[in-house]
Design a protein around this motif. Sequence first.
Motif, mmCIF file in Angstrom:
data_model
loop_
_atom_site.group_PDB
_atom_site.id
_atom_site.type_symbol
_atom_site.label_atom_id
_atom_site.label_comp_id
_atom_site.label_asym_id
_atom_site.label_seq_id
_atom_site.Cartn_x
_atom_site.Cartn_y
_atom_site.Cartn_z
ATOM 1 N N TRP A 42 -20.025 47.288 -2.750
ATOM 2 C CA TRP A 42 -18.887 48.076 -2.267
ATOM 3 C C TRP A 42 -18.880 48.202 -0.748
ATOM 4 O O TRP A 42 -17.831 48.450 -0.142
ATOM 5 N N GLY A 43 -20.041 48.039 -0.118
ATOM 6 C CA GLY A 43 -20.133 48.151 1.335
ATOM 7 C C GLY A 43 -19.743 46.891 2.083
ATOM 8 O O GLY A 43 -19.623 46.907 3.310
ATOM 9 N N LEU A 44 -19.568 45.785 1.372
ATOM 10 C CA LEU A 44 -19.117 44.550 2.006
ATOM 11 C C LEU A 44 -17.610 44.604 2.234
ATOM 12 O O LEU A 44 -16.868 45.224 1.463
ATOM 13 N N ASN A 45 -17.139 43.955 3.268
ATOM 14 C CA ASN A 45 -15.706 43.907 3.542
ATOM 15 C C ASN A 45 -15.022 42.987 2.541
ATOM 16 O O ASN A 45 -15.526 41.906 2.225
ATOM 17 N N GLY A 46 -13.865 43.436 2.041
ATOM 18 C CA GLY A 46 -13.139 42.672 1.037
ATOM 19 C C GLY A 46 -13.520 43.028 -0.382
ATOM 20 O O GLY A 46 -13.085 42.351 -1.327
ATOM 21 N N VAL A 47 -14.306 44.104 -0.571
ATOM 22 C CA VAL A 47 -14.782 44.516 -1.892
ATOM 23 C C VAL A 47 -14.483 45.992 -2.104
ATOM 24 O O VAL A 47 -14.661 46.803 -1.188
ATOM 25 N N VAL A 48 -14.038 46.350 -3.303
ATOM 26 C CA VAL A 48 -13.786 47.759 -3.634
ATOM 27 C C VAL A 48 -14.443 48.114 -4.967
ATOM 28 O O VAL A 48 -14.737 47.232 -5.789
ATOM 29 N N LYS A 49 -14.641 49.406 -5.157
ATOM 30 C CA LYS A 49 -15.129 49.933 -6.429
ATOM 31 C C LYS A 49 -14.029 49.817 -7.477
ATOM 32 O O LYS A 49 -12.856 50.045 -7.187
ATOM 33 N N SER A 67 -17.618 48.509 -11.628
ATOM 34 C CA SER A 67 -17.895 47.173 -11.134
ATOM 35 C C SER A 67 -17.373 47.050 -9.705
ATOM 36 O O SER A 67 -17.036 48.054 -9.064
ATOM 37 N N ALA A 68 -17.349 45.816 -9.206
ATOM 38 C CA ALA A 68 -16.892 45.523 -7.846
ATOM 39 C C ALA A 68 -15.839 44.429 -7.918
ATOM 40 O O ALA A 68 -16.055 43.399 -8.566
ATOM 41 N N GLU A 69 -14.717 44.668 -7.240
ATOM 42 C CA GLU A 69 -13.611 43.713 -7.274
ATOM 43 C C GLU A 69 -13.201 43.328 -5.861
ATOM 44 O O GLU A 69 -13.289 44.140 -4.932
ATOM 45 N N LEU A 70 -12.743 42.118 -5.712
ATOM 46 C CA LEU A 70 -12.296 41.649 -4.404
ATOM 47 C C LEU A 70 -10.883 42.120 -4.083
ATOM 48 O O LEU A 70 -10.021 42.187 -4.955
ATOM 49 N N THR A 71 -10.672 42.421 -2.806
ATOM 50 C CA THR A 71 -9.327 42.694 -2.294
ATOM 51 C C THR A 71 -8.930 41.669 -1.239
ATOM 52 O O THR A 71 -7.784 41.637 -0.808
ATOM 53 N N GLY A 72 -9.895 40.869 -0.804
ATOM 54 C CA GLY A 72 -9.641 39.877 0.230
ATOM 55 C C GLY A 72 -10.891 39.059 0.461
ATOM 56 O O GLY A 72 -11.859 39.138 -0.310
ATOM 57 N N LYS A 73 -10.890 38.281 1.513
ATOM 58 C CA LYS A 73 -12.055 37.461 1.848
ATOM 59 C C LYS A 73 -13.256 38.346 2.157
ATOM 60 O O LYS A 73 -13.124 39.442 2.720
ATOM 61 N N ILE A 74 -14.440 37.854 1.818
ATOM 62 C CA ILE A 74 -15.681 38.624 1.951
ATOM 63 C C ILE A 74 -16.297 38.399 3.322
ATOM 64 O O ILE A 74 -16.452 37.258 3.763
ATOM 65 N N THR A 75 -16.664 39.510 3.990
ATOM 66 C CA THR A 75 -17.462 39.419 5.210
ATOM 67 C C THR A 75 -18.532 40.505 5.170
ATOM 68 O O THR A 75 -18.445 41.453 4.395
ATOM 69 N N GLY A 76 -19.537 40.396 6.055
ATOM 70 C CA GLY A 76 -20.694 41.272 5.933
ATOM 71 C C GLY A 76 -20.982 42.189 7.102
ATOM 72 O O GLY A 76 -21.998 42.887 7.098
ATOM 73 N N GLU A 77 -20.095 42.226 8.094
ATOM 74 C CA GLU A 77 -20.410 43.016 9.280
ATOM 75 C C GLU A 77 -20.241 44.520 9.027
ATOM 76 O O GLU A 77 -19.473 44.949 8.177
ATOM 77 N N ASN A 78 -21.010 45.313 9.809
ATOM 78 C CA ASN A 78 -20.916 46.780 9.821
ATOM 79 C C ASN A 78 -21.153 47.401 8.442
ATOM 80 O O ASN A 78 -20.474 48.350 8.039
ATOM 81 N N HIS A 79 -22.127 46.897 7.737
ATOM 82 C CA HIS A 79 -22.435 47.433 6.410
ATOM 83 C C HIS A 79 -23.120 48.794 6.551
ATOM 84 O O HIS A 79 -23.995 48.974 7.408
ATOM 85 N N PRO A 124 -15.859 38.832 -16.752
ATOM 86 C CA PRO A 124 -14.503 38.704 -17.284
ATOM 87 C C PRO A 124 -13.516 39.712 -16.701
ATOM 88 O O PRO A 124 -12.340 39.398 -16.513
ATOM 89 N N ASP A 125 -13.994 40.921 -16.400
ATOM 90 C CA ASP A 125 -13.115 41.940 -15.829
ATOM 91 C C ASP A 125 -12.685 41.615 -14.402
ATOM 92 O O ASP A 125 -11.694 42.170 -13.914
ATOM 93 N N ASN A 126 -13.432 40.751 -13.731
ATOM 94 C CA ASN A 126 -13.200 40.495 -12.306
ATOM 95 C C ASN A 126 -12.756 39.081 -11.978
ATOM 96 O O ASN A 126 -12.219 38.831 -10.898
ATOM 97 N N VAL A 127 -12.994 38.149 -12.885
ATOM 98 C CA VAL A 127 -12.870 36.735 -12.536
ATOM 99 C C VAL A 127 -11.445 36.337 -12.153
ATOM 100 O O VAL A 127 -11.237 35.495 -11.273
ATOM 101 N N LYS A 128 -10.436 36.942 -12.768
ATOM 102 C CA LYS A 128 -9.061 36.585 -12.439
ATOM 103 C C LYS A 128 -8.755 36.897 -10.981
ATOM 104 O O LYS A 128 -8.203 36.061 -10.249
ATOM 105 N N LYS A 129 -9.133 38.104 -10.534
ATOM 106 C CA LYS A 129 -8.911 38.495 -9.145
ATOM 107 C C LYS A 129 -9.737 37.617 -8.206
ATOM 108 O O LYS A 129 -9.260 37.206 -7.135
ATOM 109 N N THR A 130 -10.973 37.332 -8.584
ATOM 110 C CA THR A 130 -11.833 36.479 -7.763
ATOM 111 C C THR A 130 -11.201 35.106 -7.567
ATOM 112 O O THR A 130 -11.167 34.564 -6.453
ATOM 113 N N GLN A 131 -10.679 34.543 -8.632
ATOM 114 C CA GLN A 131 -10.084 33.206 -8.549
ATOM 115 C C GLN A 131 -8.756 33.207 -7.792
ATOM 116 O O GLN A 131 -8.376 32.188 -7.218
ATOM 117 N N GLU A 132 -8.057 34.345 -7.788
ATOM 118 C CA GLU A 132 -6.829 34.445 -6.986
ATOM 119 C C GLU A 132 -7.153 34.325 -5.503
ATOM 120 O O GLU A 132 -6.442 33.655 -4.745
#
Length: 392
Positions: free
Chosen positions: A80-87, A105-117, A153-161
């Motif tokens: 959840w602390g990575l950029n592009g990830v939400v609870k 779980s953890a779901e993507l909202t955009g591209k993943i980045t790791g700064e300022n964790h 399975p709960d996340n894969v559709k969003k991940t693939q988008e």
Amino acid sequence: MSQAQLHAPFHADIVGSFLRPQYLHDARSQFANGQIDAEQLKAVEDKAIIELVEKQKAAGLKGITDGEYRRSWWHLDFMWGLNGVVKKAIPKGYIFADVETRPESAELTGKITGENHPFIEHFKFLANLAGPSHLPRLTIPAPAQFLAELERPDNVKKTQEIYPDNNELINDIAKAYQTFIKELYNAGCRNLQLDDCTWGMLVDPKFASRGAADTPSPEEVCSCGHSHGTLDHTANVADIAEKYLKVNNDSIANAPTEIVINTHVCRGNYRSTWAASGGYAPIAKVLFGKENVNAYYLEFDTDRAGDFSPLAEVTGDKKVVLGLVSSKIPELEDADAIAARIKEATQYIPLERLYLSTQCGFASTEEGNNLSEQQQWDKIALVREVAKRVWE
């Protein structure tokens, strides 16, 4: 001895998490209910961590952690602390032997980045408490664990988008971890542990044939114990293992040479229950032979983990920490029996590359395992007693 001369693993070691004191449980509940704010919760967490560090030092531990006291989960809070990830709330939690976890779980909202964790600041607080004779350590989920979560399975559709190309997903996870590790190093960290249940799931056919983060429903498991999907089990394990190996190795490829990176493997640890069973043989050549870590913290406290023979696949001068003391049960193991098992392991790894720890943390989630704080410290005292007998 200065921090610069301390390197985990230690002959008497721990995996990382500790039972939370009741007042911390109360504060987290009050925060969730809106009775206290984030700063007030942080003050309680600070107090609990200060007390825990002193207890670890008093127990004779050289490597210390913050007990994961600022987390609810051993893995999800980092994600959840990575950029592009939400609870994310999901319909069902993980299925363990006797219980189902909270459905998060953890779901993507955009591209993943790791700064300022946020974990960077968490580490700085711990480091200020360590002192010159103790090593502050950080534990985070392995990159493979993050990848597996995104492929549930709960996340894969969003991940693939967001990542229609799986190679791009793996590449961005690796870059995010590289960024985090660089910032962590700059904050003074010299010991990082990648906690990784993906391998513990792959050894169990009912998980492996579906992917390490995908729990089969009971009706999908036949009498042979396998979960039969559209993929061949043996081939699928090999493919997934190589994918997990790649994301893990790519993520640590550019780490500063001064930071020691270890990994921990188990088969699930939630409220004293477990998720998977099976020895290390199906994944030993990949995990032990090819993963570029300094040491493996391995679950070996029950027959569910198999025998020591897969340790023959450990390459180079990599180290093995035998998790022979259970963090799940209150009963204290027999010191003679633990020492005998260490001797048995020397058939495959020389004694100078072997170490001892509990098989997992005492509280992989904030609920904790079913033992008391005193029993927790008794377990650590046993680890120290046996280590002294075997190596000193």
